[in-house]
Design a protein around this motif. Sequence first.
Motif, PDB file in Angstrom:
ATOM      1  N   PRO A 239     -44.565  15.614  29.106  1.00 27.42           N
ATOM      2  CA  PRO A 239     -44.386  15.828  27.889  1.00 27.42           C
ATOM      3  C   PRO A 239     -42.655  16.753  27.645  1.00 27.42           C
ATOM      4  O   PRO A 239     -41.667  16.908  29.130  1.00 27.42           O
ATOM      5  CB  PRO A 239     -45.014  17.049  27.626  1.00 27.42           C
ATOM      6  CG  PRO A 239     -46.078  16.767  28.931  1.00 27.42           C
ATOM      7  CD  PRO A 239     -45.442  16.911  29.592  1.00 27.42           C
ATOM      8  N   GLU A 240     -42.482  16.343  26.587  1.00 30.36           N
ATOM      9  CA  GLU A 240     -40.970  16.986  25.926  1.00 30.36           C
ATOM     10  C   GLU A 240     -40.262  18.465  26.969  1.00 30.36           C
ATOM     11  O   GLU A 240     -39.348  18.806  27.327  1.00 30.36           O
ATOM     12  CB  GLU A 240     -40.821  17.112  25.197  1.00 30.36           C
ATOM     13  CG  GLU A 240     -39.343  16.882  23.911  1.00 30.36           C
ATOM     14  CD  GLU A 240     -39.143  16.900  22.506  1.00 30.36           C
ATOM     15  OE1 GLU A 240     -37.777  17.380  22.188  1.00 30.36           O
ATOM     16  OE2 GLU A 240     -39.486  16.453  22.097  1.00 30.36           O
ATOM     17  N   HIS A 241     -41.575  19.338  26.941  1.00 27.76           N
ATOM     18  CA  HIS A 241     -41.018  20.819  27.108  1.00 27.76           C
ATOM     19  C   HIS A 241     -41.184  20.885  28.648  1.00 27.76           C
ATOM     20  O   HIS A 241     -41.193  22.009  29.126  1.00 27.76           O
ATOM     21  CB  HIS A 241     -41.749  21.215  25.972  1.00 27.76           C
ATOM     22  CG  HIS A 241     -43.325  21.167  27.036  1.00 27.76           C
ATOM     23  ND1 HIS A 241     -44.067  19.871  26.618  1.00 27.76           N
ATOM     24  CD2 HIS A 241     -44.601  22.568  26.988  1.00 27.76           C
ATOM     25  CE1 HIS A 241     -45.686  20.649  26.600  1.00 27.76           C
ATOM     26  NE2 HIS A 241     -45.610  21.661  27.199  1.00 27.76           N
ATOM     27  N   ILE A 242     -41.210  19.943  29.461  1.00 32.01           N
ATOM     28  CA  ILE A 242     -41.625  19.923  30.811  1.00 32.01           C
ATOM     29  C   ILE A 242     -40.688  19.031  32.072  1.00 32.01           C
ATOM     30  O   ILE A 242     -40.900  17.734  31.696  1.00 32.01           O
ATOM     31  CB  ILE A 242     -43.257  19.549  31.307  1.00 32.01           C
ATOM     32  CG1 ILE A 242     -44.266  21.205  30.534  1.00 32.01           C
ATOM     33  CG2 ILE A 242     -43.179  19.734  33.032  1.00 32.01           C
ATOM     34  CD1 ILE A 242     -45.551  20.394  30.897  1.00 32.01           C
ATOM     35  N   ASP A 243     -40.293  19.583  32.784  1.00 30.33           N
ATOM     36  CA  ASP A 243     -38.743  18.705  33.339  1.00 30.33           C
ATOM     37  C   ASP A 243     -39.140  18.385  34.563  1.00 30.33           C
ATOM     38  O   ASP A 243     -40.017  20.213  35.244  1.00 30.33           O
ATOM     39  CB  ASP A 243     -37.371  19.171  33.532  1.00 30.33           C
ATOM     40  CG  ASP A 243     -36.949  19.008  31.792  1.00 30.33           C
ATOM     41  OD1 ASP A 243     -36.702  17.576  31.689  1.00 30.33           O
ATOM     42  OD2 ASP A 243     -36.942  19.349  31.493  1.00 30.33           O
ATOM     43  N   LEU A 244     -38.749  17.918  36.119  1.00 29.76           N
ATOM     44  CA  LEU A 244     -39.106  17.986  37.349  1.00 29.76           C
ATOM     45  C   LEU A 244     -37.659  18.739  37.562  1.00 29.76           C
ATOM     46  O   LEU A 244     -36.911  18.493  36.890  1.00 29.76           O
ATOM     47  CB  LEU A 244     -38.879  17.017  37.907  1.00 29.76           C
ATOM     48  CG  LEU A 244     -40.268  15.900  38.305  1.00 29.76           C
ATOM     49  CD1 LEU A 244     -39.643  14.871  39.558  1.00 29.76           C
ATOM     50  CD2 LEU A 244     -42.163  17.295  38.082  1.00 29.76           C
ATOM     51  N   ALA A 245     -37.999  20.315  37.961  1.00 29.70           N
ATOM     52  CA  ALA A 245     -37.080  20.456  38.650  1.00 29.70           C
ATOM     53  C   ALA A 245     -35.819  19.479  39.612  1.00 29.70           C
ATOM     54  O   ALA A 245     -36.641  18.483  40.705  1.00 29.70           O
ATOM     55  CB  ALA A 245     -37.245  21.837  39.018  1.00 29.70           C
ATOM     56  N   HIS A 246     -34.879  19.596  40.323  1.00 30.26           N
ATOM     57  CA  HIS A 246     -34.124  19.248  41.479  1.00 30.26           C
ATOM     58  C   HIS A 246     -33.360  20.614  41.515  1.00 30.26           C
ATOM     59  O   HIS A 246     -32.544  21.224  41.287  1.00 30.26           O
ATOM     60  CB  HIS A 246     -33.347  18.096  41.517  1.00 30.26           C
ATOM     61  CG  HIS A 246     -32.158  18.174  40.140  1.00 30.26           C
ATOM     62  ND1 HIS A 246     -30.970  18.523  40.499  1.00 30.26           N
ATOM     63  CD2 HIS A 246     -32.284  18.129  39.078  1.00 30.26           C
ATOM     64  CE1 HIS A 246     -30.202  18.903  39.197  1.00 30.26           C
ATOM     65  NE2 HIS A 246     -31.269  18.412  38.313  1.00 30.26           N
TER      66      HIS A 246
END
Length: 253
Positions: A239-246
């Motif tokens: 979803p737009e409000h969730i990202d994988l960190a790196h």
Amino acid sequence: MKVTFLGTGTSQGIPVIGCECDVCTSLDFRDKRLRTSIHLEVDDTSIVVDTGPDFRAQMLRERITHLDAVLFTHEHKDHTAGLDDVRSFNFKQQYDMPVFGRKQVLEQLKQEFSYIFAAKKYPGVPRVNLNEIKNKPFEFNGVNIQPIDVLHYKLPVFGFRIKDFTYITDVNYISDDEKEKIKGSKALVLSALQKEDHISHFNLSEAIDLVNELKVPQAYFIHMSHRLGKHADIEKELPEHIDLAHDGLKIEL
């Protein structure tokens, strides 16, 4: 408040030794994941959460030259193994490093790093000041810290909320009472190990469901296995409000 993701991988890191899967052989820098840890700059206070086996490399990569305290989430080796390298900060700053954790974590540190706590210390060993924390708010250097008690299978783990930021790693269960402590956060960092079910970690769909349940406006997933998939591919599914960190990602709140 500035947050730097020092590492975002699971206990083996990525690439995994001897593995030739698509993730472990990826050329995308976001698929190179050291063991999970985070650096917080809150006003003038510098805090690291967990000192895994890659602690030294993480400090050098991010050019962190001052550290006020270490918070430990739990006692597993991929979160504690780098404690010895706090001695560089001892030498530079000339004081014992404050270390915070629940009682069983501190007892484990005493066993794993017995030479630090020996009656007759070898010259140059790390100097630490152990501080037991329980499931209630505490303050360090003017920073208010709210522990969040979660389960990693049957092992208790502390997440931490500071201001509008909440950080939770190694988790597969959070009670309703502890979820209340997370609500209202502007950013949530949460473990999402893989797509398949796992006995002691949230999988990807479980982590997404929790973010949506808590209505957190922005979330970042961490502690990811090579089994999750390539960073670029999974990002497209979220979803737009969730990202994988790196590793190396920096956010400000």
